[in-house]
Write a protein that holds these residues in place. Sequence first.
Motif, short mmCIF file in Angstrom:
data_model
loop_
_atom_site.label_atom_id
_atom_site.label_comp_id
_atom_site.label_asym_id
_atom_site.label_seq_id
_atom_site.Cartn_x
_atom_site.Cartn_y
_atom_site.Cartn_z
N ALA A 1 -32.37 -9.73 12.46
CA ALA A 1 -33.21 -10.93 12.47
C ALA A 1 -34.48 -10.71 11.68
CB ALA A 1 -33.54 -11.32 13.91
N LYS A 2 -35.11 -9.56 11.85
CA LYS A 2 -36.35 -9.27 11.12
C LYS A 2 -36.11 -9.22 9.62
CE LYS A 2 -39.94 -5.80 10.65
NZ LYS A 2 -40.33 -4.44 10.93
N ALA A 3 -35.04 -8.55 9.20
CA ALA A 3 -34.74 -8.43 7.78
C ALA A 3 -34.41 -9.81 7.18
CB ALA A 3 -33.59 -7.47 7.55
N LEU A 4 -33.66 -10.63 7.91
CA LEU A 4 -33.31 -11.95 7.40
C LEU A 4 -34.54 -12.85 7.32
CD1 LEU A 4 -29.91 -12.57 9.20
CD2 LEU A 4 -30.27 -12.07 6.79
N LYS A 5 -35.45 -12.73 8.29
CA LYS A 5 -36.68 -13.53 8.25
C LYS A 5 -37.53 -13.14 7.06
CE LYS A 5 -37.03 -14.49 13.17
NZ LYS A 5 -37.73 -14.18 14.42
N GLU A 6 -37.63 -11.84 6.78
CA GLU A 6 -38.43 -11.37 5.65
C GLU A 6 -37.89 -11.90 4.32
OE1 GLU A 6 -38.40 -7.12 5.92
OE2 GLU A 6 -39.85 -7.09 7.57
N GLN A 7 -36.59 -12.11 4.25
CA GLN A 7 -35.98 -12.55 3.00
C GLN A 7 -35.76 -14.05 2.94
OE1 GLN A 7 -32.48 -10.16 2.84
NE2 GLN A 7 -33.63 -8.28 2.67
N GLU B 1 -24.59 -17.60 20.29
CA GLU B 1 -25.24 -18.40 19.27
C GLU B 1 -26.72 -18.10 19.09
OE1 GLU B 1 -23.84 -20.44 17.07
OE2 GLU B 1 -21.99 -19.71 17.93
N ARG B 2 -27.37 -17.57 20.12
CA ARG B 2 -28.81 -17.36 20.03
C ARG B 2 -29.20 -15.90 19.82
NH1 ARG B 2 -30.85 -20.01 25.34
NH2 ARG B 2 -29.26 -18.60 26.06
N TYR B 3 -28.29 -14.97 19.93
CA TYR B 3 -28.64 -13.56 19.87
C TYR B 3 -28.30 -12.96 18.51
CZ TYR B 3 -28.66 -8.59 20.61
OH TYR B 3 -28.92 -7.25 20.48
N MET B 4 -29.20 -12.14 18.01
CA MET B 4 -28.93 -11.35 16.82
C MET B 4 -29.73 -10.06 16.99
SD MET B 4 -29.39 -12.22 12.79
CE MET B 4 -28.06 -13.40 12.81
N PRO B 5 -29.17 -8.92 16.60
CA PRO B 5 -29.94 -7.68 16.72
C PRO B 5 -31.30 -7.81 16.05
CG PRO B 5 -27.69 -7.20 16.11
CD PRO B 5 -27.84 -8.69 16.05
N GLU C 1 -33.80 -15.88 4.77
CA GLU C 1 -32.41 -16.22 5.03
C GLU C 1 -32.18 -16.61 6.49
OE1 GLU C 1 -28.53 -16.87 3.87
OE2 GLU C 1 -30.13 -16.26 2.53
N TRP C 2 -33.19 -16.51 7.32
CA TRP C 2 -33.06 -16.75 8.76
C TRP C 2 -32.62 -18.18 9.03
CZ3 TRP C 2 -32.45 -14.44 13.12
CH2 TRP C 2 -32.75 -15.07 14.32
N ARG C 3 -31.57 -18.32 9.85
CA ARG C 3 -31.04 -19.65 10.17
C ARG C 3 -31.18 -19.97 11.65
NH1 ARG C 3 -25.46 -19.04 6.77
NH2 ARG C 3 -26.47 -18.63 4.80
N GLY C 4 -31.95 -19.19 12.38
CA GLY C 4 -32.11 -19.40 13.81
C GLY C 4 -32.97 -20.61 14.11
N ASP C 5 -32.89 -21.06 15.36
CA ASP C 5 -33.66 -22.23 15.75
C ASP C 5 -34.98 -21.84 16.40
OD1 ASP C 5 -32.74 -21.19 18.08
OD2 ASP C 5 -31.75 -23.01 18.79
N GLY C 6 -35.27 -20.56 16.46
CA GLY C 6 -36.53 -20.10 17.03
C GLY C 6 -36.52 -19.96 18.53
N ALA C 7 -35.39 -20.25 19.18
CA ALA C 7 -35.32 -20.13 20.63
C ALA C 7 -35.28 -18.66 21.03
CB ALA C 7 -34.06 -20.84 21.15
N LYS C 8 -35.87 -18.38 22.18
CA LYS C 8 -35.84 -17.02 22.69
C LYS C 8 -34.41 -16.68 23.12
CE LYS C 8 -40.00 -15.39 24.74
NZ LYS C 8 -40.72 -15.17 25.97
N PRO C 9 -33.98 -15.44 22.92
CA PRO C 9 -32.65 -15.08 23.39
C PRO C 9 -32.61 -15.07 24.91
CG PRO C 9 -33.79 -13.17 22.52
CD PRO C 9 -34.65 -14.35 22.24
N ALA C 10 -31.46 -15.41 25.49
CA ALA C 10 -31.31 -15.39 26.93
C ALA C 10 -31.36 -13.97 27.45
CB ALA C 10 -30.00 -16.06 27.33
N TYR C 11 -30.95 -13.02 26.64
CA TYR C 11 -30.96 -11.62 27.04
C TYR C 11 -31.36 -10.79 25.84
CZ TYR C 11 -29.25 -6.98 28.14
OH TYR C 11 -29.16 -5.63 28.33
N ASP C 12 -32.37 -9.97 26.00
CA ASP C 12 -32.81 -9.06 24.95
C ASP C 12 -32.58 -7.66 25.47
OD1 ASP C 12 -33.95 -7.63 22.96
OD2 ASP C 12 -35.90 -8.60 23.03
N GLY C 13 -31.48 -7.06 25.09
CA GLY C 13 -31.08 -5.76 25.59
C GLY C 13 -32.00 -4.63 25.21
N TYR C 14 -32.93 -4.84 24.30
CA TYR C 14 -33.82 -3.78 23.88
C TYR C 14 -35.02 -3.62 24.81
CZ TYR C 14 -31.24 -3.63 19.56
OH TYR C 14 -30.26 -3.50 18.63
N ARG C 15 -35.27 -4.60 25.65
CA ARG C 15 -36.46 -4.54 26.49
C ARG C 15 -36.10 -4.04 27.88
NH1 ARG C 15 -38.95 -10.02 24.35
NH2 ARG C 15 -39.50 -9.27 22.31
#
Length: 166
Positions: free
Chosen positions: A138-144, A130-134, A146-160
Amino acid sequence: MSFLPKSRKARRRLTVLLAVAPVVALAVGLALWGMRDAISLFYTPSQAAAAHVPAGRKAQLGGLVQKGSVVKHPDGLVEFVVADQRSTALVRYRGDLPDLFREGQGVVASGAFDASGAFVANQVLAKHDERYMPREVAKALKEQGEWRGDGAKPAYDGYRSGKPTT
Protein backbone atom coordinates in the motif's frame (compact mmCIF):
# COMPACT_ATOMS: atom_id res chain seq x y z
CA MET A 1 59.36 3.36 26.77
CA SER A 2 56.75 0.66 27.37
CA PHE A 3 53.15 0.69 26.18
CA LEU A 4 52.01 -1.41 29.13
CA PRO A 5 50.70 0.42 32.17
CA LYS A 6 52.88 0.42 35.28
CA SER A 7 50.07 -0.65 37.56
CA ARG A 8 49.72 -4.41 37.92
CA LYS A 9 45.91 -4.11 38.09
CA ALA A 10 45.79 -2.06 34.87
CA ARG A 11 48.07 -4.58 33.07
CA ARG A 12 45.73 -7.41 34.10
CA ARG A 13 42.67 -5.51 32.80
CA LEU A 14 44.42 -4.78 29.52
CA THR A 15 45.40 -8.46 29.15
CA VAL A 16 41.80 -9.58 29.75
CA LEU A 17 40.55 -6.98 27.25
CA LEU A 18 43.05 -8.13 24.61
CA ALA A 19 41.98 -11.74 25.13
CA VAL A 20 38.21 -11.08 25.07
CA ALA A 21 38.04 -8.57 22.17
CA PRO A 22 38.90 -11.04 19.37
CA VAL A 23 36.42 -13.59 20.73
CA VAL A 24 33.62 -11.01 20.79
CA ALA A 25 34.56 -9.77 17.30
CA LEU A 26 34.51 -13.35 15.98
CA ALA A 27 31.11 -14.01 17.59
CA VAL A 28 29.60 -10.86 16.07
CA GLY A 29 31.08 -11.69 12.67
CA LEU A 30 29.71 -15.24 12.74
CA ALA A 31 26.26 -14.00 13.79
CA LEU A 32 26.14 -11.49 10.95
CA TRP A 33 27.39 -14.08 8.46
CA GLY A 34 24.73 -16.54 9.64
CA MET A 35 21.94 -13.98 9.21
CA ARG A 36 22.90 -12.91 5.70
CA ASP A 37 20.28 -15.19 4.09
CA ALA A 38 17.55 -14.31 6.59
CA ILE A 39 17.16 -10.77 5.27
CA SER A 40 14.48 -10.35 2.62
CA LEU A 41 13.97 -6.83 1.30
CA PHE A 42 10.66 -5.64 -0.18
CA TYR A 43 10.69 -4.03 -3.63
CA THR A 44 8.16 -2.81 -6.16
CA PRO A 45 9.16 -3.46 -9.80
CA SER A 46 10.54 0.06 -10.27
CA GLN A 47 12.47 -0.08 -6.99
CA ALA A 48 13.94 -3.45 -7.96
CA ALA A 49 15.02 -2.10 -11.35
CA ALA A 50 16.60 0.97 -9.75
CA ALA A 51 18.37 -1.09 -7.07
CA HIS A 52 19.76 -3.60 -9.61
CA VAL A 53 19.01 -6.49 -7.24
CA PRO A 54 21.65 -9.18 -7.86
CA ALA A 55 20.54 -12.60 -9.06
CA GLY A 56 19.97 -15.08 -6.27
CA ARG A 57 19.42 -12.55 -3.44
CA LYS A 58 16.23 -13.22 -1.47
CA ALA A 59 13.63 -10.51 -1.88
CA GLN A 60 9.92 -9.80 -1.91
CA LEU A 61 8.31 -8.27 -4.97
CA GLY A 62 4.96 -6.54 -4.63
CA GLY A 63 2.54 -4.75 -6.88
CA LEU A 64 -0.52 -5.34 -9.02
CA VAL A 65 -0.88 -8.30 -11.38
CA GLN A 66 -1.05 -6.83 -14.87
CA LYS A 67 -4.28 -7.66 -16.71
CA GLY A 68 -3.84 -10.22 -19.47
CA SER A 69 -0.39 -11.28 -18.27
CA VAL A 70 -1.14 -14.58 -16.52
CA VAL A 71 0.10 -17.59 -18.51
CA LYS A 72 -0.37 -21.09 -17.07
CA HIS A 73 1.84 -23.79 -18.59
CA PRO A 74 0.90 -27.50 -18.60
CA ASP A 75 3.89 -28.42 -16.40
CA GLY A 76 2.54 -26.28 -13.50
CA LEU A 77 4.63 -23.18 -14.20
CA VAL A 78 2.70 -19.92 -13.98
CA GLU A 79 4.09 -16.69 -15.40
CA PHE A 80 2.59 -13.29 -14.75
CA VAL A 81 3.68 -9.67 -14.70
CA VAL A 82 3.70 -7.59 -11.53
CA ALA A 83 3.47 -3.89 -12.28
CA ASP A 84 3.55 -0.53 -10.63
CA GLN A 85 3.04 2.81 -12.37
CA ARG A 86 6.61 3.01 -13.69
CA SER A 87 7.86 -0.51 -14.29
CA THR A 88 6.98 -4.18 -14.63
CA ALA A 89 8.63 -7.45 -13.60
CA LEU A 90 8.05 -10.95 -14.93
CA VAL A 91 7.32 -13.47 -12.17
CA ARG A 92 7.65 -17.24 -12.55
CA TYR A 93 5.99 -19.48 -9.99
CA ARG A 94 5.64 -23.24 -9.90
CA GLY A 95 2.72 -24.44 -7.81
CA ASP A 96 -0.83 -23.62 -6.92
CA LEU A 97 -1.72 -19.95 -6.73
CA PRO A 98 -3.85 -18.64 -3.84
CA ASP A 99 -7.61 -18.72 -4.40
CA LEU A 100 -7.79 -14.93 -4.30
CA PHE A 101 -5.10 -14.46 -6.97
CA ARG A 102 -6.56 -12.38 -9.81
CA GLU A 103 -5.40 -10.00 -12.50
CA GLY A 104 -5.51 -6.40 -11.34
CA GLN A 105 -5.13 -7.39 -7.67
CA GLY A 106 -2.25 -6.78 -5.28
CA VAL A 107 0.26 -9.57 -4.65
CA VAL A 108 3.50 -10.10 -2.79
CA ALA A 109 5.86 -12.75 -4.17
CA SER A 110 8.80 -14.09 -2.16
CA GLY A 111 11.80 -15.47 -4.03
CA ALA A 112 14.79 -14.18 -5.97
CA PHE A 113 15.65 -12.71 -9.34
CA ASP A 114 17.41 -15.05 -11.78
CA ALA A 115 20.20 -14.20 -14.23
CA SER A 116 17.69 -13.28 -16.97
CA GLY A 117 16.02 -10.67 -14.72
CA ALA A 118 12.83 -12.64 -14.10
CA PHE A 119 11.64 -13.06 -10.52
CA VAL A 120 11.43 -16.73 -9.53
CA ALA A 121 8.92 -16.95 -6.69
CA ASN A 122 8.69 -19.72 -4.14
CA GLN A 123 5.61 -18.19 -2.49
CA VAL A 124 2.85 -15.91 -3.75
CA LEU A 125 0.51 -14.10 -1.37
CA ALA A 126 -2.70 -12.48 -2.58
CA LYS A 127 -4.84 -9.79 -1.05
CA HIS A 128 -7.37 -11.46 1.27
CA ASP A 129 -10.31 -9.07 1.17
CA GLU A 130 -11.42 -5.90 -0.53
CA ARG A 131 -10.06 -3.50 2.08
CA TYR A 132 -6.79 -5.15 3.13
CA MET A 133 -3.41 -4.85 1.48
CA PRO A 134 0.00 -5.46 3.08
CA ARG A 135 1.38 -2.22 4.48
CA GLU A 136 4.49 -2.30 2.27
CA VAL A 137 2.49 -2.73 -0.93
CA ALA A 138 0.00 0.00 0.00
CA LYS A 139 2.78 2.44 0.88
CA ALA A 140 4.70 1.76 -2.34
CA LEU A 141 1.55 2.10 -4.48
CA LYS A 142 0.59 5.36 -2.76
CA GLU A 143 4.06 6.79 -3.38
CA GLN A 144 3.74 6.00 -7.08
CA GLY A 145 0.18 7.27 -7.46
CA GLU A 146 -1.18 3.81 -8.26
CA TRP A 147 -3.23 3.41 -5.06
CA ARG A 148 -6.83 2.42 -5.79
CA GLY A 149 -8.09 2.11 -2.22
CA ASP A 150 -11.05 3.99 -0.85
CA GLY A 151 -9.17 5.18 2.23
CA ALA A 152 -11.19 3.02 4.64
CA LYS A 153 -9.39 1.55 7.61
CA PRO A 154 -8.82 -2.19 7.37
CA ALA A 155 -11.07 -4.32 9.56
CA TYR A 156 -7.99 -6.19 10.74
CA ASP A 157 -4.40 -5.00 10.72
CA GLY A 158 -2.29 -8.04 11.55
CA TYR A 159 0.84 -5.96 12.06
CA ARG A 160 -0.43 -4.20 15.17
CA SER A 161 -2.11 -5.64 18.23
CA GLY A 162 -3.87 -8.53 16.48
CA LYS A 163 -7.24 -7.08 17.48
CA PRO A 164 -9.81 -5.64 15.08
CA THR A 165 -9.52 -1.90 14.64
CA THR A 166 -12.50 0.36 15.11
